[in-house]
Enzyme design. Sequence first.
Site, PDB file in Angstrom:
ATOM      1  N   GLY B  35     -28.799 -36.466   8.427  1.00 54.42           N
ATOM      2  CA  GLY B  35     -29.830 -36.226   7.426  1.00 54.42           C
ATOM      3  C   GLY B  35     -30.218 -37.537   6.780  1.00 54.42           C
ATOM      4  O   GLY B  35     -29.480 -38.517   6.886  1.00 54.42           O
ATOM      5  N   GLY B  38     -29.529 -39.568   0.782  1.00 59.88           N
ATOM      6  CA  GLY B  38     -29.746 -38.687  -0.357  1.00 59.88           C
ATOM      7  C   GLY B  38     -29.783 -37.223   0.009  1.00 59.88           C
ATOM      8  O   GLY B  38     -30.072 -36.374  -0.842  1.00 59.88           O
ATOM      9  N   GLY B  40     -27.277 -35.409   0.701  1.00 63.76           N
ATOM     10  CA  GLY B  40     -26.110 -34.724   0.144  1.00 63.76           C
ATOM     11  C   GLY B  40     -24.909 -34.713   1.075  1.00 63.76           C
ATOM     12  O   GLY B  40     -23.921 -34.015   0.815  1.00 63.76           O
ATOM     13  N   LYS B  41     -24.965 -35.496   2.150  1.00 66.17           N
ATOM     14  CA  LYS B  41     -23.888 -35.465   3.156  1.00 66.17           C
ATOM     15  C   LYS B  41     -22.561 -35.949   2.557  1.00 66.17           C
ATOM     16  O   LYS B  41     -21.537 -35.264   2.658  1.00 66.17           O
ATOM     17  CB  LYS B  41     -24.262 -36.351   4.364  1.00 66.17           C
ATOM     18  CG  LYS B  41     -25.623 -36.058   4.962  1.00 66.17           C
ATOM     19  CD  LYS B  41     -25.935 -36.956   6.143  1.00 66.17           C
ATOM     20  CE  LYS B  41     -26.060 -38.412   5.819  1.00 66.17           C
ATOM     21  NZ  LYS B  41     -27.259 -38.776   5.008  1.00 66.17           N
ATOM     22  N   GLU B 175     -19.345 -41.779   8.124  1.00 64.69           N
ATOM     23  CA  GLU B 175     -19.938 -42.884   8.883  1.00 64.69           C
ATOM     24  C   GLU B 175     -18.872 -43.760   9.561  1.00 64.69           C
ATOM     25  O   GLU B 175     -18.743 -44.947   9.251  1.00 64.69           O
ATOM     26  CB  GLU B 175     -20.846 -43.725   7.976  1.00 64.69           C
ATOM     27  CG  GLU B 175     -21.955 -42.888   7.357  1.00 64.69           C
ATOM     28  CD  GLU B 175     -23.073 -43.730   6.744  1.00 64.69           C
ATOM     29  OE1 GLU B 175     -23.175 -44.897   7.102  1.00 64.69           O
ATOM     30  OE2 GLU B 175     -23.824 -43.191   5.926  1.00 64.69           O
TER      31      GLU B 175
END
Lengths: 290, 248
Positions: B35, B38, B40-41, B175
């Site tokens: 996504g 920002g 929300g991940k 990540e």
Amino acid sequence: MQYVLHILTLVCIYNILAVSLEVLVGRAGFLSVAHAAFYGLGAYTSALLAVQAGVPFLVGNLAGVAVAVAISLVVSLPSLRVHDDYFVIATFAFQVILFSIFKNWMGLTQGPLGIPGIPRPVIFGWHVTTHLDFLILAVAFACFAYFVVWRLTCSPFGRVLHAIREDEVFAKAVGKNTLYFKMTAFAVSAALAASAGSLYASYITYIDPSSFTVMESILIISMVIIGGAGTLLGPLVGAFVLVTLPEALRFVGLPDAVAANLRQIIYGSLLVIMMMFRPRGLVGKYSFGK
Amino acid sequence: MNLRCEHLSKSFDGTRALSDLTLEFPASGVVAIIGPNGAGKTTLINVLTGFLNPDGGRFFLGERELSRLPAHKIARLGVARTFQDLRLIAQVPVLENVMLARPNQKGEGLLRALFRVGVAAEERRNYEEAMRWLEFVGLGAAASQMAGELSYGQQKLLTLACCLATDAKILLLDEPVAGVHPEMVSKILDLMVQLRDAGKQIVFIEHDIASVRRVADLVIVMDQGRVIAQGKPAEVLERPEIMEAYVA
């Protein structure tokens, strides 16, 4: 000779205070300015028990430790939930409160009049009376404090404290209950400081609130920082330097009228210069505040 | 056991990071959350691991509600995580970092630390286990090096080894290949596949679509705190509106 033995005994007592604070400052990375308060708790508890109830030295010492641990847990539960600067402020507030109690609870502590006539220790029939006796006792207490701190810091417990100092979030992420470790370290630190207080009270045979002010806390912090945080040798070096340096300056031959003030200026300047050129302390691993 | 959440919401100063999010992660496989920035991940991972309290909603591991548990308890229940910014103890050896992560260490108790009863044997076991995970991620030879001396990619591997040393069943990786050399990316992705095959559940946040295509069994697309799509990579990543939202 008596003078040298007296200074060495004070070095040992301050050594206990410094190495106990090292658990918090050097290992867990928390700066407490309440160390003199726990020092005072140990001193007052054992002195009152000895003077008013004739409690033997070791029992009084243990009682002082127990009181300090209990109060440290009450203080640390809310204080250690906050971070860094807030923790310093919380411990400062505790130090001020306890000093006020020492100074104003006339019925218990006799306030500024202090508690005189504290008996010298008798340990399993050994009457600790001479300066040499006391030095031996102080060395034994200091060795015990070092043993406790060494065992804790060189263990999985110490590994977690180190992790908390470096990155508390990481410690939590791998499943460590950081509040438990911080509270335990605070309690151990308070216990050893109280033990030193009890020893001090029975050595000087008189205590009053002036020995347990916030300035005393700052002196102990200075010992850890100047000696070097993060090592066991640092508090020993720091205590030795900061106890003996003002004494050494007595022999410089300063004019009487300005001697006291000049000594303070020289002492302060030396500390500033040392912090500028050796921010990790004389034998330390960490820059303070890291 | 799998992770699931019901109606999770979280706001920061009026900005909604999670908005009534209901989601169930599969009990096995590799799940990628993608996504735009920002979306929300990371907030979702922070909430699911107890580092942030949700404003509303609940989340569960199997039948057990985790919503109000602190981070360390969630980790002990088998949900480990890594962070976008590397979190390690840089000034101690690599091995110490991994040994720290071992769960239920008796030597972490005050009295055990003082009297050392059974601690030496436990330390030996933890050493062996830590070395096993270091060998697994390819850092066995670097065990005695300071963690701070490792390359960025190696430090990413070390954080993975720390996660694994907790014995967690579910790994939430934020990540894991961002900013890493392409060779190291390939290595990390291979490790994720091996871990999946060994029965670990892996949820990872990633911006690199090629990496997602390579290892993900399921893709969840988030935007503005909501799940806007989920499914197999081949299906989800071909939908133009998804890619448009992602690129936007």
